[in-house]
Design a protein around this motif. Structure first.
Motif, PDB file in Angstrom:
ATOM      1  N   LEU A 117       0.613  -1.201  -0.107  1.00 40.51           N
ATOM      2  CA  LEU A 117       0.160   0.105   0.022  1.00 40.51           C
ATOM      3  C   LEU A 117       0.816   1.335  -0.209  1.00 40.51           C
ATOM      4  O   LEU A 117       0.578   2.014  -0.769  1.00 40.51           O
ATOM      5  N   VAL A 118       1.876   1.233   1.056  1.00 42.96           N
ATOM      6  CA  VAL A 118       2.731   2.424   1.094  1.00 42.96           C
ATOM      7  C   VAL A 118       3.592   2.489  -0.363  1.00 42.96           C
ATOM      8  O   VAL A 118       3.827   3.745  -0.666  1.00 42.96           O
ATOM      9  N   MET A 119       4.018   1.568  -0.875  1.00 46.08           N
ATOM     10  CA  MET A 119       4.826   1.562  -2.062  1.00 46.08           C
ATOM     11  C   MET A 119       3.914   2.190  -3.317  1.00 46.08           C
ATOM     12  O   MET A 119       4.080   2.937  -4.018  1.00 46.08           O
ATOM     13  N   GLY A 120       2.719   1.560  -3.221  1.00 42.94           N
ATOM     14  CA  GLY A 120       1.660   2.035  -4.115  1.00 42.94           C
ATOM     15  C   GLY A 120       1.418   3.684  -4.237  1.00 42.94           C
ATOM     16  O   GLY A 120       1.240   4.361  -5.264  1.00 42.94           O
ATOM     17  N   ILE A 121       1.418   4.048  -2.890  1.00 40.98           N
ATOM     18  CA  ILE A 121       1.156   5.701  -2.976  1.00 40.98           C
ATOM     19  C   ILE A 121       2.277   6.315  -3.302  1.00 40.98           C
ATOM     20  O   ILE A 121       2.348   7.505  -4.171  1.00 40.98           O
ATOM     21  N   MET A 122       3.627   5.834  -3.064  1.00 44.90           N
ATOM     22  CA  MET A 122       4.824   6.371  -3.578  1.00 44.90           C
ATOM     23  C   MET A 122       4.777   6.364  -5.237  1.00 44.90           C
ATOM     24  O   MET A 122       5.214   7.292  -5.887  1.00 44.90           O
ATOM     25  N   LEU A 123       4.195   5.270  -5.891  1.00 42.89           N
ATOM     26  CA  LEU A 123       4.247   5.495  -7.483  1.00 42.89           C
ATOM     27  C   LEU A 123       3.211   6.148  -7.950  1.00 42.89           C
ATOM     28  O   LEU A 123       3.372   6.117  -8.945  1.00 42.89           O
ATOM     29  N   ILE A 124       2.348   6.552  -7.131  1.00 36.88           N
ATOM     30  CA  ILE A 124       1.039   7.374  -7.766  1.00 36.88           C
ATOM     31  C   ILE A 124       1.722   8.528  -8.699  1.00 36.88           C
ATOM     32  O   ILE A 124       1.303   8.451  -9.803  1.00 36.88           O
ATOM     33  N   PRO A 125       2.724   9.254  -8.384  1.00 37.04           N
ATOM     34  CA  PRO A 125       3.107  10.438  -9.235  1.00 37.04           C
ATOM     35  C   PRO A 125       3.822   9.974 -10.568  1.00 37.04           C
ATOM     36  O   PRO A 125       3.868  10.697 -11.612  1.00 37.04           O
ATOM     37  N   PHE A 126       4.683   8.779 -10.144  1.00 36.16           N
ATOM     38  CA  PHE A 126       5.220   8.343 -11.432  1.00 36.16           C
ATOM     39  C   PHE A 126       4.473   7.659 -12.594  1.00 36.16           C
ATOM     40  O   PHE A 126       4.317   8.317 -13.738  1.00 36.16           O
ATOM     41  N   VAL A 127       3.190   7.113 -12.182  1.00 38.47           N
ATOM     42  CA  VAL A 127       2.196   6.770 -13.122  1.00 38.47           C
ATOM     43  C   VAL A 127       1.479   7.970 -13.647  1.00 38.47           C
ATOM     44  O   VAL A 127       1.147   8.231 -14.774  1.00 38.47           O
ATOM     45  N   SER A 128       0.907   8.751 -12.743  1.00 41.75           N
ATOM     46  CA  SER A 128       0.179   9.804 -13.075  1.00 41.75           C
ATOM     47  C   SER A 128       0.721  10.822 -14.082  1.00 41.75           C
ATOM     48  O   SER A 128       0.448  11.304 -15.081  1.00 41.75           O
ATOM     49  N   SER A 129       2.303  11.293 -13.947  1.00 40.43           N
ATOM     50  CA  SER A 129       2.905  12.180 -14.508  1.00 40.43           C
ATOM     51  C   SER A 129       3.304  11.593 -15.964  1.00 40.43           C
ATOM     52  O   SER A 129       3.074  12.330 -16.899  1.00 40.43           O
ATOM     53  N   LEU A 130       3.691  10.595 -15.973  1.00 44.43           N
ATOM     54  CA  LEU A 130       4.038   9.985 -17.421  1.00 44.43           C
ATOM     55  C   LEU A 130       2.655   9.688 -18.077  1.00 44.43           C
ATOM     56  O   LEU A 130       2.849   9.998 -19.211  1.00 44.43           O
ATOM     57  N   SER A 131       1.629   9.234 -17.452  1.00 42.49           N
ATOM     58  CA  SER A 131       0.462   9.129 -18.319  1.00 42.49           C
ATOM     59  C   SER A 131      -0.070  10.458 -18.703  1.00 42.49           C
ATOM     60  O   SER A 131      -0.885  10.349 -19.740  1.00 42.49           O
ATOM     61  N   ASP A 132       0.031  11.404 -17.985  1.00 44.78           N
ATOM     62  CA  ASP A 132      -0.714  12.583 -18.388  1.00 44.78           C
ATOM     63  C   ASP A 132       0.219  13.258 -19.463  1.00 44.78           C
ATOM     64  O   ASP A 132      -0.584  13.771 -20.457  1.00 44.78           O
ATOM     65  N   ASP A 133       1.366  13.054 -19.457  1.00 45.58           N
ATOM     66  CA  ASP A 133       1.980  13.495 -20.584  1.00 45.58           C
ATOM     67  C   ASP A 133       1.864  12.677 -22.200  1.00 45.58           C
ATOM     68  O   ASP A 133       1.702  13.300 -23.066  1.00 45.58           O
TER      69      ASP A 133
END
Length: 490
Positions: free
Chosen positions: A347-363
């Motif tokens: 769960l905590v690692m998933g929270i840490m990875l949210i900006p990685f997935v979000s930023s790349l997918s947004d671009d």
């Protein structure tokens, strides 16, 4: 001479050479810069380049080669009695370097003279107390052979430092003389300087490749040594991880499968958390959010990427773990007995990875041509239908690449696993049990005073090589998918 002052001396010679080279070039042209092949600044830069480049190259090579040469020389001077059965040459050389550093420190702080440091005997209590005063304790474990080797080590280091100073300064002055001699009006200084800048750019571009090759070779040699003393089949197919450091002849079971299972299990839970939240966040920010909301929300979301992983680990240990125990613990459903578990780290690692997935997918979503959206709207589709049937399918290869990059980041995580998942290596489907990963065991195997000739220590390099191959494969796959996406839509 200290390296810092040597560095300043070379820079000073470069400045002097630049001024002299410029003056000589103008003098050869009769003071008229229009008669020069290149601008006067190029003649200055050319002389400075000839001073700095060879001198710094000699300095770098010397700094890399001298420790290796001195270690080899001192190791050859050690008698066979200095290396007992319960130690290794590497540990003895570590003691030699520690004592030599203590002698240098004592001389620098005035606790003893340089002559006393050279003649210090193993039974000289007064000088030993002075060494202890600067933080170097020469206990009974420091043999006379080690002390003598430390004194030889100091002398070789001192001689090497003076030889390095002379070699660097002579090289710099030779470069200065050569550069000034070339500073004539017909010399193509601009061409020479541009070739030098091109070489610097090529070297800078090669650093990443050379670093990867260096990491690979640093792992391979120790990995090969590990497989010489431990069967590869037992390592890759073993179902038990039970290293033994007892020193009583107990056999160690070093199967990597439990560690790989824990690594992939925790990473899978992290991706189940981060991918939906990150992808939905990216869709909202790129398709629905107003410019004002996007300008505020995206930087705020990406703050999560700047939080140190040790902070996430403490959050898992002190907050998420106890909260999960209250929900799933013995007082409720009885599924979870402790705060350290797979679900906690995931769960905590998933929270840490949210900006990685979000930023790349947004671009990636923003890179989908607007013409595709306009065509969908022209056919009567709503915004949600356009997102589901046009934008997401068009961006899907890039999104998959972003997910794979996030997966490789999750596989290499250490601190969250150490503090949140526990240290038990087991094969289990229960996410409420403690497990561990490859990276956590690499840290534990290399922590302490373990003998690097033993399989229990060398196995860390085999684990590192295995993890390197896995993450490299994921990164190559992600880059391949992203490249295919770019070729299709750009």
């Amino acid at each position: 001479m200290p390296v810092f002052w040597l560095f300043l001396c070379v820079l000073g010679l470069a400045v002097i050479g630049s001024v002299v080279g410029r003056m000589r070039a103008l003098q050869s042209a009769g003071g008229d810069s229009r008669k020069l092949h290149s601008l006067p600044n190029y003649y200055s830069a050319n002389v400075g380049m000839w001073v700095i480049t060879p001198a710094f190259a000699v300095l770098l090579v010397w700094l890399l080669a001298q420790p290796l040469f001195i270690d080899s020389r001192v190791a050859n001077l050690l008698p066979d009695t200095a290396v007992s059965e319960d130690t290794t040459l590497g540990l003895v050389m570590s003691d030699v370097r520690r004592v030599a550093h203590g002698l240098d420190l004592a001389v620098a702080q005035g606790e003893m003279t340089a002559d006393e440091a050279r003649t210090l005997g193993p039974d000289d209590g007064d000088l030993r107390e002075r060494l202890a005063g600067v933080g170097v304790a020469l206990g009974s474990s420091v043999s006379p052979e080690v002390l003598r080797a430390a004194q030889d080590y100091r002398q070789l280091n001192s001689a090497g430092a003076w030889m390095m100073t002379i070699a660097v300064l002579v090289t710099a002055m030779a470069g200065l003389a050569f550069g000034v001699s070339k500073s004539t009006r017909d010399f193509r200084a601009r061409n020479m300087v541009e070739r030098g800048i091109l070489a610097i750019l090529i070297f800078a571009a090669s650093i990443a490749i050379l670093t990867t090759i260096g990491i690979l070779f640093s792992l391979i040699f120790n990995t090969v040594e590990f497989f010489r003393i431990y069967p590869a089949a037992d390592f890759f197919l073993g179902l038990e991880w039970a290293p033994s450091f007892s020193g009583r002849g107990g056999a160690s079971s070093l199967g990597v499968l439990p560690l790989l299972w824990g690594t992939f299990y925790i990473s899978l839970i992290a991706l189940l958390v981060s991918v939906p939240i990150g992808l939905f966040s990216a869709i909202y920010l790129s398709e629905y959010a107003t410019p004002r909301v996007r300008a505020f929300a995206k930087p705020l979301l990406e703050v999560l990427a700047g939080i140190p992983t040790i902070v996430y680990g403490l959050f898992a240990l002190l907050t998420v773990g106890p909260l999960l125990v209250q929900v799933f613990g013995d007082n409720t459903v009885g599924w979870m007995s402790g705060g350290t578990a797979v679900i906690t780290a995931g769960l905590v690692m998933g929270i840490m990875l949210i900006p990685f997935v979000s930023s790349l997918s947004d671009d990636i979503i923003n890179a989908v041509p607007q013409a595709m959206r306009d065509g969908s709207y022209g056919l009567g589709a709503t915004q949600s239908e356009t997102i589901r049937q046009v934008v997401i399918p068009a961006a899907l290869p890039g999104i998959v690449g972003a997910i794979l990059l996030a997966a490789s980041r999750a596989i290499g995580e250490t601190m969250i696993v150490v503090l949140g998942a526990g240290a038990a290596a087991r094969l289990s489907l229960n996410p409420f049990e403690a497990m561990t990963t490859v990276t956590a065991k690499i840290v534990s195997q290399l922590t302490g005073d373990s003998d690097f000739a033993s399989p229990e220590a060398l196995v860390a390099f085999a684990l590192g090589t295995t993890l390197f191959v896995i993450t490299l494969g994921l990164n190559v796959l992600a880059l391949y998918i992203v490249r295919k996406y770019r070729e299709q839509y750009e």
